[in-house]
Design a protein around this motif. Sequence first.
Motif, PDB file in Angstrom:
ATOM      1  N   LYS A 124       0.808  -1.220   0.000  1.00 23.00           N
ATOM      2  CA  LYS A 124       0.000   0.000   0.000  1.00 23.00           C
ATOM      3  C   LYS A 124       0.842   1.270   0.000  1.00 23.00           C
ATOM      4  N   SER A 125       1.898   1.291   0.774  1.00 20.55           N
ATOM      5  CA  SER A 125       2.723   2.501   0.842  1.00 20.55           C
ATOM      6  C   SER A 125       3.413   2.772  -0.499  1.00 20.55           C
ATOM      7  N   ASP A 126       3.896   1.696  -1.143  1.00 20.62           N
ATOM      8  CA  ASP A 126       4.528   1.864  -2.452  1.00 20.62           C
ATOM      9  C   ASP A 126       3.515   2.306  -3.501  1.00 20.62           C
ATOM     10  N   HIS A 127       2.317   1.728  -3.409  1.00 20.71           N
ATOM     11  CA  HIS A 127       1.283   2.097  -4.372  1.00 20.71           C
ATOM     12  C   HIS A 127       0.914   3.576  -4.225  1.00 20.71           C
ATOM     13  N   ALA A 128       0.784   4.046  -3.009  1.00 21.14           N
ATOM     14  CA  ALA A 128       0.452   5.455  -2.769  1.00 21.14           C
ATOM     15  C   ALA A 128       1.556   6.366  -3.309  1.00 21.14           C
ATOM     16  N   LYS A 129       2.795   5.934  -3.123  1.00 21.85           N
ATOM     17  CA  LYS A 129       3.920   6.738  -3.614  1.00 21.85           C
ATOM     18  C   LYS A 129       3.895   6.853  -5.138  1.00 21.85           C
ATOM     19  N   PHE A 130       3.700   5.710  -5.805  1.00 22.25           N
ATOM     20  CA  PHE A 130       3.691   5.733  -7.274  1.00 22.25           C
ATOM     21  C   PHE A 130       2.445   6.433  -7.819  1.00 22.25           C
ATOM     22  N   LYS A 131       1.343   6.305  -7.072  1.00 23.44           N
ATOM     23  CA  LYS A 131       0.119   6.987  -7.489  1.00 23.44           C
ATOM     24  C   LYS A 131       0.323   8.503  -7.437  1.00 23.44           C
ATOM     25  N   ASN A 132       0.982   8.976  -6.402  1.00 24.40           N
ATOM     26  CA  ASN A 132       1.252  10.400  -6.266  1.00 24.40           C
ATOM     27  C   ASN A 132       2.205  10.877  -7.359  1.00 24.40           C
ATOM     28  N   GLU A 133       3.214  10.067  -7.649  1.00 27.20           N
ATOM     29  CA  GLU A 133       4.160  10.416  -8.721  1.00 27.20           C
ATOM     30  C   GLU A 133       3.450  10.449 -10.071  1.00 27.20           C
ATOM     31  N   LEU A 134       2.479   9.573 -10.242  1.00 26.95           N
ATOM     32  CA  LEU A 134       1.711   9.549 -11.490  1.00 26.95           C
ATOM     33  C   LEU A 134       0.895  10.835 -11.644  1.00 26.95           C
ATOM     34  N   ARG A 135       0.310  11.301 -10.557  1.00 24.27           N
ATOM     35  CA  ARG A 135      -0.462  12.548 -10.607  1.00 24.27           C
ATOM     36  C   ARG A 135       0.455  13.729 -10.969  1.00 24.27           C
ATOM     37  N   ASN A 136       1.629  13.763 -10.352  1.00 23.33           N
ATOM     38  CA  ASN A 136       2.587  14.841 -10.660  1.00 23.33           C
ATOM     39  C   ASN A 136       3.042  14.775 -12.119  1.00 23.33           C
ATOM     40  N   ALA A 137       3.269  13.533 -12.585  1.00 23.56           N
ATOM     41  CA  ALA A 137       3.684  13.359 -13.984  1.00 23.56           C
ATOM     42  C   ALA A 137       2.580  13.815 -14.932  1.00 23.56           C
ATOM     43  N   LYS A 138       1.331  13.575 -14.553  1.00 23.38           N
ATOM     44  CA  LYS A 138       0.186  14.021 -15.370  1.00 23.38           C
ATOM     45  C   LYS A 138       0.164  15.545 -15.470  1.00 23.38           C
ATOM     46  N   ILE A 139       0.364  16.223 -14.331  1.00 23.98           N
ATOM     47  CA  ILE A 139       0.369  17.685 -14.324  1.00 23.98           C
ATOM     48  C   ILE A 139       1.493  18.222 -15.218  1.00 23.98           C
ATOM     49  N   ASP A 140       2.690  17.652 -15.077  1.00 21.31           N
ATOM     50  CA  ASP A 140       3.825  18.091 -15.899  1.00 21.31           C
ATOM     51  C   ASP A 140       3.579  17.821 -17.379  1.00 21.31           C
TER      52      ASP A 140
END
Length: 218
Positions: A124-140
Amino acid sequence: MSQLENTQSVVLQQQKDQKLYLDVQHSTDWVVFTSIIVSAIISFIGFLVTINVVRKSTQAQIDSNKSLIQAQSDLKIRELNINRKSEELIELRKLIQQYISCGVRVRYYYSQSYAYSDDSIFLKSDHAKFKNELRNAKIDFELASNNIFTYLVVFLEFHQDIQLKMMELISVVARMIENEKSEVEYNKNITKFLNEFITLQNVLKAFLQNEVLNNKGE
């Protein structure tokens, strides 16, 4: 009586010679005066001709200088435009590279987010981390898209096609964030994203090359 007559004859003869002398002198003065007048007129005409020649020569030189200055000004403006366009092309190349880099990040974090989407407590912790990185990548990714939009001309069909493809890909990325746990949705989204992303890379490279060729043509 005879002597007196001779004396009168001499006087009369002298008066006749004197008259002849005065006529010749008067004629000579008139010739000199006329010559002076003619010479003055000729000199004045020559002066006018010289002034006219100098004026025309000066005007021709002024016109020539104006033409030279205008040509130099046009050349300078052209050089500035070429330099400005070259700088724009360098910036456009950077933006396209940045766009591609953001797209690669989106694909990577989407795959990682799906891989760690298991409900296991250890993931779960890894998934949350990658999910957050995915959101940031989407914004960029969206920002990189908007930066390229500024270089597109809305009334050119080729540019319209690029913008439309980029907006469609942004929509695909939005769906990827919403559905990363379902294997069916994951495969569908990642396949669509990769196909459109690869196509866009080729289109953007062609767009950049076309801009470079247009700049050389100018």
